[in-house]
Write a protein that holds these residues in place. Sequence first.
Motif, mmCIF file in Angstrom:
data_model
loop_
_atom_site.group_PDB
_atom_site.id
_atom_site.type_symbol
_atom_site.label_atom_id
_atom_site.label_comp_id
_atom_site.label_asym_id
_atom_site.label_seq_id
_atom_site.Cartn_x
_atom_site.Cartn_y
_atom_site.Cartn_z
ATOM 1 N N TYR A 59 78.325 87.637 83.742
ATOM 2 C CA TYR A 59 77.458 86.564 83.255
ATOM 3 C C TYR A 59 78.272 85.319 82.879
ATOM 4 C CZ TYR A 59 74.606 83.933 79.921
ATOM 5 O OH TYR A 59 73.959 82.935 79.252
ATOM 6 N N LEU A 60 79.354 85.505 82.117
ATOM 7 C CA LEU A 60 80.138 84.356 81.660
ATOM 8 C C LEU A 60 80.872 83.678 82.812
ATOM 9 C CD1 LEU A 60 81.571 85.662 78.253
ATOM 10 C CD2 LEU A 60 79.713 84.030 78.627
ATOM 11 N N GLN A 61 81.310 84.446 83.788
ATOM 12 C CA GLN A 61 81.949 83.840 84.952
ATOM 13 C C GLN A 61 80.938 83.043 85.777
ATOM 14 O OE1 GLN A 61 85.302 83.619 85.775
ATOM 15 N NE2 GLN A 61 85.399 84.336 83.651
ATOM 16 N N ASN A 62 79.701 83.522 85.854
ATOM 17 C CA ASN A 62 78.649 82.755 86.517
ATOM 18 C C ASN A 62 78.368 81.451 85.769
ATOM 19 O OD1 ASN A 62 78.265 84.644 88.555
ATOM 20 N ND2 ASN A 62 76.622 85.717 87.486
ATOM 21 N N GLU A 63 78.347 81.523 84.452
ATOM 22 C CA GLU A 63 78.118 80.336 83.641
ATOM 23 C C GLU A 63 79.252 79.318 83.828
ATOM 24 O OE1 GLU A 63 75.301 79.723 81.095
ATOM 25 O OE2 GLU A 63 74.729 80.813 82.899
ATOM 26 N N LEU A 64 80.478 79.820 83.890
ATOM 27 C CA LEU A 64 81.622 78.937 84.091
ATOM 28 C C LEU A 64 81.569 78.268 85.458
ATOM 29 C CD1 LEU A 64 84.360 77.794 83.201
ATOM 30 C CD2 LEU A 64 85.431 79.891 84.059
ATOM 31 N N ALA A 65 81.207 79.034 86.473
ATOM 32 C CA ALA A 65 81.110 78.469 87.825
ATOM 33 C C ALA A 65 80.039 77.385 87.873
ATOM 34 C CB ALA A 65 80.798 79.580 88.824
ATOM 35 N N ALA A 66 78.960 77.565 87.121
ATOM 36 C CA ALA A 66 77.867 76.588 87.132
ATOM 37 C C ALA A 66 78.282 75.270 86.480
ATOM 38 C CB ALA A 66 76.651 77.170 86.415
ATOM 39 N N LYS A 67 79.033 75.349 85.394
ATOM 40 C CA LYS A 67 79.432 74.099 84.733
ATOM 41 C C LYS A 67 80.724 73.523 85.302
ATOM 42 C CE LYS A 67 81.554 76.427 80.698
ATOM 43 N NZ LYS A 67 81.430 76.624 79.233
ATOM 44 N N GLY A 68 81.518 74.354 85.979
ATOM 45 C CA GLY A 68 82.706 73.870 86.680
ATOM 46 C C GLY A 68 83.943 73.806 85.792
ATOM 47 N N THR A 69 85.086 74.054 86.399
ATOM 48 C CA THR A 69 86.352 73.961 85.681
ATOM 49 C C THR A 69 87.018 72.614 85.942
ATOM 50 O OG1 THR A 69 87.536 75.005 87.517
ATOM 51 C CG2 THR A 69 86.743 76.450 85.768
ATOM 52 N N VAL A 70 87.856 72.222 85.024
ATOM 53 C CA VAL A 70 88.614 70.972 85.128
ATOM 54 C C VAL A 70 90.094 71.327 85.054
ATOM 55 C CG1 VAL A 70 89.067 68.718 84.078
ATOM 56 C CG2 VAL A 70 86.749 69.678 84.027
ATOM 57 N N THR A 71 90.843 70.995 86.089
ATOM 58 C CA THR A 71 92.267 71.320 86.139
ATOM 59 C C THR A 71 93.093 70.147 85.627
ATOM 60 O OG1 THR A 71 92.585 70.487 88.386
ATOM 61 C CG2 THR A 71 91.838 72.774 88.155
ATOM 62 N N LEU A 72 94.358 70.409 85.429
ATOM 63 C CA LEU A 72 95.262 69.376 84.933
ATOM 64 C C LEU A 72 95.326 68.191 85.887
ATOM 65 C CD1 LEU A 72 96.896 69.242 82.337
ATOM 66 C CD2 LEU A 72 98.888 70.041 83.611
ATOM 67 N N SER A 73 95.252 68.467 87.179
ATOM 68 C CA SER A 73 95.312 67.387 88.169
ATOM 69 C C SER A 73 94.069 66.495 88.127
ATOM 70 C CB SER A 73 95.479 67.971 89.571
ATOM 71 O OG SER A 73 94.384 68.796 89.912
ATOM 72 N N ASP A 74 92.989 66.985 87.507
ATOM 73 C CA ASP A 74 91.769 66.188 87.369
ATOM 74 C C ASP A 74 91.835 65.225 86.184
ATOM 75 O OD1 ASP A 74 90.489 67.543 89.498
ATOM 76 O OD2 ASP A 74 89.905 69.169 88.154
ATOM 77 N N ILE A 75 92.825 65.400 85.331
ATOM 78 C CA ILE A 75 92.907 64.626 84.093
ATOM 79 C C ILE A 75 94.119 63.681 84.163
ATOM 80 C CG2 ILE A 75 93.069 64.746 81.577
ATOM 81 C CD1 ILE A 75 92.051 67.620 81.773
ATOM 82 N N PRO A 76 93.898 62.383 84.260
ATOM 83 C CA PRO A 76 95.033 61.454 84.334
ATOM 84 C C PRO A 76 95.752 61.325 82.994
ATOM 85 C CG PRO A 76 92.971 60.243 84.224
ATOM 86 C CD PRO A 76 92.600 61.690 84.326
ATOM 87 N N SER A 77 97.000 60.975 83.053
ATOM 88 C CA SER A 77 97.759 60.694 81.834
ATOM 89 C C SER A 77 97.329 59.342 81.262
ATOM 90 C CB SER A 77 99.256 60.668 82.137
ATOM 91 O OG SER A 77 99.559 59.545 82.960
ATOM 92 N N LEU A 78 97.713 59.089 80.022
ATOM 93 C CA LEU A 78 97.431 57.770 79.440
ATOM 94 C C LEU A 78 98.083 56.659 80.253
ATOM 95 C CD1 LEU A 78 97.879 58.367 75.589
ATOM 96 C CD2 LEU A 78 95.784 58.513 76.956
ATOM 97 N N LYS A 79 99.247 56.965 80.792
ATOM 98 C CA LYS A 79 99.963 55.976 81.611
ATOM 99 C C LYS A 79 99.161 55.653 82.862
ATOM 100 C CE LYS A 79 103.695 53.587 82.762
ATOM 101 N NZ LYS A 79 104.122 52.403 81.989
ATOM 102 N N ALA A 80 98.671 56.681 83.544
ATOM 103 C CA ALA A 80 97.935 56.470 84.794
ATOM 104 C C ALA A 80 96.542 55.897 84.546
ATOM 105 C CB ALA A 80 97.829 57.782 85.557
#
Length: 273
Positions: A59-80
């Motif tokens: 159930y929780l893995q289905n919930e996570l898939a529905a809302k989606g994960t965010v990886t480090l590469s998706d998050i820019p640094s303050l510099k970028a």
Amino acid sequence: MNDTVDILLDMLKKDSSDCQALETNGCSLTQKKNMIRSLMNVRMPKTVPEDLLRCQDTYLQNELAAKGTVTLSDIPSLKAQYNSLFPHAERLSLWQGDITRLKVGAIVNAANSQMLGCFVPCHRCIDNAIHSAAGIQLREECSHIMKNRRMRYGREYEEPVGTATLTKAYNLPCKYVIHTVGPIVYGNLNDSLRQDLRNCYKSVLQCCLENEIPSVAFCCISTGEFHFPNDEAAKIALETVTDFLDTHNDSFERIIFNVFKDSDREIYCNIIG
């Protein structure tokens, strides 16, 4: 998915002697999901049946898939993102959203002194959100840790302010959860409370060093339910983290300041310029 919801809800009802008569007929899917979260929230630490665990994890893995994960590469640094000249801007990020979606080394939980998560059904605090998304295994591990500490330090032991405790993350996309108890502001803010909050950030970063965790996402520790002023908390967070990076810059790939409210994002943006 609906079948999993109904099966898990039925299992959680049977697992609780107080909730077996809970009426679910005619409830919407959203209402059933809120019931599942509520039953998980109020469940005291105890042995978890394997079939319940498997159904919950699905159930929780289905919930996570529905809302989606965010990886480090998706998050820019303050510099970028901002071309910021803030110290260590290439190692720092500001990200607004649900911290339970972050696939990073560790996320930080603003815990209470009992270290068992929030027992208030569907409460809006970060402690409740993290335990609800991780699953009932997280409360079990925290309970085991606290039992060992009470055997060592006495039956009345509570987790002190400013420490950091590492656990697994279970159904969260991150690898670990680091729990820290922040200071509670009952009246006026003072230097002792400020130092307590600094210690939270220092202890978490030291925990990351000791366990070779290269990326960590901080929630806004002690704001909200613990009433630490948001603007002052943000200043302390940024100052403490940048001071730590002055010595340990090469040990971290990224340190993320996670905010949920627009007002907190504005506070951080104003400080970093």
